[in-house]
Design a protein around this motif. Structure first.
Motif, mmCIF file in Angstrom:
data_model
loop_
_atom_site.group_PDB
_atom_site.id
_atom_site.type_symbol
_atom_site.label_atom_id
_atom_site.label_comp_id
_atom_site.label_asym_id
_atom_site.label_seq_id
_atom_site.Cartn_x
_atom_site.Cartn_y
_atom_site.Cartn_z
ATOM 1 N N MET A 151 0.837 -1.188 0.000
ATOM 2 C CA MET A 151 0.000 0.000 0.000
ATOM 3 C C MET A 151 0.882 1.253 0.000
ATOM 4 O O MET A 151 1.409 1.653 1.030
ATOM 5 C CB MET A 151 -0.926 -0.004 1.228
ATOM 6 C CG MET A 151 -2.119 0.936 1.094
ATOM 7 S SD MET A 151 -3.101 1.060 2.621
ATOM 8 C CE MET A 151 -3.480 -0.646 2.946
ATOM 9 N N ALA A 183 -6.421 3.675 -1.521
ATOM 10 C CA ALA A 183 -6.191 2.243 -1.714
ATOM 11 C C ALA A 183 -7.516 1.484 -1.696
ATOM 12 O O ALA A 183 -7.734 0.570 -2.505
ATOM 13 C CB ALA A 183 -5.258 1.708 -0.627
ATOM 14 N N GLU A 226 -8.863 -0.724 -4.950
ATOM 15 C CA GLU A 226 -9.185 -2.153 -4.867
ATOM 16 C C GLU A 226 -10.670 -2.392 -5.144
ATOM 17 O O GLU A 226 -11.031 -3.395 -5.766
ATOM 18 C CB GLU A 226 -8.797 -2.699 -3.495
ATOM 19 C CG GLU A 226 -7.305 -2.844 -3.281
ATOM 20 C CD GLU A 226 -6.688 -3.915 -4.174
ATOM 21 O OE1 GLU A 226 -7.202 -5.044 -4.187
ATOM 22 O OE2 GLU A 226 -5.696 -3.613 -4.851
ATOM 23 N N THR A 275 -1.297 -0.336 -4.824
ATOM 24 C CA THR A 275 -1.900 -1.261 -3.855
ATOM 25 C C THR A 275 -1.481 -2.710 -4.082
ATOM 26 O O THR A 275 -1.842 -3.575 -3.283
ATOM 27 C CB THR A 275 -3.438 -1.205 -3.937
ATOM 28 O OG1 THR A 275 -3.873 -1.714 -5.214
ATOM 29 C CG2 THR A 275 -3.950 0.210 -3.765
ATOM 30 N N VAL A 302 -9.008 -2.590 3.118
ATOM 31 C CA VAL A 302 -8.580 -2.426 1.727
ATOM 32 C C VAL A 302 -8.614 -3.743 0.969
ATOM 33 O O VAL A 302 -9.099 -3.805 -0.176
ATOM 34 C CB VAL A 302 -7.162 -1.815 1.673
ATOM 35 C CG1 VAL A 302 -6.632 -1.808 0.239
ATOM 36 C CG2 VAL A 302 -7.168 -0.405 2.241
ATOM 37 N N TYR A 303 -8.135 -4.822 1.585
ATOM 38 C CA TYR A 303 -7.919 -6.062 0.840
ATOM 39 C C TYR A 303 -8.962 -7.143 1.094
ATOM 40 O O TYR A 303 -8.942 -8.173 0.404
ATOM 41 C CB TYR A 303 -6.518 -6.609 1.143
ATOM 42 C CG TYR A 303 -5.436 -5.693 0.640
ATOM 43 C CD1 TYR A 303 -5.174 -5.570 -0.718
ATOM 44 C CD2 TYR A 303 -4.691 -4.912 1.521
ATOM 45 C CE1 TYR A 303 -4.205 -4.716 -1.199
ATOM 46 C CE2 TYR A 303 -3.712 -4.053 1.057
ATOM 47 C CZ TYR A 303 -3.466 -3.955 -0.298
ATOM 48 O OH TYR A 303 -2.506 -3.099 -0.770
#
Length: 239
Positions: free
Chosen positions: A144, A151, A155, A196, A223-224
């Motif tokens: 990141m 970010a 994503e 990212t 974020v992920y």
């Protein structure tokens, strides 16, 4: 050596999937768990190795070429497996997969992510090739390189674009579809990989950057994990 390692993983997973298909057809839950676990292991292990080759000259051509090539290879060898919790949600949403089976597959994906990380760390500890030297001392190699909000949006956007492309490509001949999806993934990696990592797969993100999840769980899960799943639900809701 890295190419031989990744090729060995692909061949081994192929043999394991074939063995499971022959021996476990009468036990659907165990069969589904193992096949999903083997398939996700292949993607996570190969991508862990690819992440070390990002600085190989000429940059970024080598990394992008390998990304495209192995994405095509995964698509050809792992047909029928989602290898992504977001992909598992679609049949659950449509009623084609029971919640029990969907949950089992997601559990298999996270088990595979951990196993792939442990396996690759063992291989790296042997320091057989130059990229493996010092790979274990990096700790949280954070992908990141922008603000948390940016970010999250990147994503989310990439997940929406990818999931939409997968849905629209269902009518395309499979031998062409795998190349279209691989090309799209390569383009997304080129566009956002330096910001990212362009992962848009919760399981793969965990396998690649587990140390970062330990250090900054809320930030990285937002974020992920949450962003890709939210992108999937947006696509499902629209369609």
């Amino acid at each position: 050596s890295s190419l031989l390692l990744m090729s060995g993983v692909v061949v081994t997973v192929g043999l394991c999937r074939r063995l499971a298909r022959r021996r476990l057809r009468s036990r659907p839950f165990l069969f589904a768990f193992l096949v999903e676990m083997f398939s996700t292991f292949q993607i996570c292990a190969c991508t862990n190795e690819l992440s070390l080759l990002g600085n190989v000259e000429p940059k970024p051509h080598t990394a992008l070429t390998l990304t495209y090539g192995f994405t095509v290879l995964h698509g050809l060898t792992l047909a029928g497996s989602a290898c992504n919790p977001c992909g598992t949600l679609q049949p659950m949403w449509a009623g084609g997969t029971s919640p029990a089976m969907g949950g089992l597959k997601i559990a298999a994906q996270f088990v595979a992510a951990v196993l792939a990380r442990v396996f690759m760390h063992f291989i790296w500890s042997l320091e057989m090739t130059e990229p493996h030297l010092g790979a274990l001392s990096q700790g949280c190699g954070s992908p990141m390189q922008t603000t948390e909000m940016q970010a999250f949006c990147i994503e989310l956007l990439f997940s929406v674009v990818f999931q939409l492309a997968v849905l629209r490509a269902e009518s395309v001949n499979p031998k062409y579809r795998v190349h279209l999806i691989a090309l799209l993934i390569t383009m997304l990696v080129y566009a956002g990989g330096n910001l990212t990592g362009a992962i848009f797969n919760p399981v793969l993100a965990f396998s690649l950057h587990a140390d970062c999840f330990y250090d900054k769980f809320l930030s990285y899960s937002l974020v992920y994990w949450i962003a890709p799943c939210l992108g999937k639900f947006l696509i499902l809701y629209v369609f």
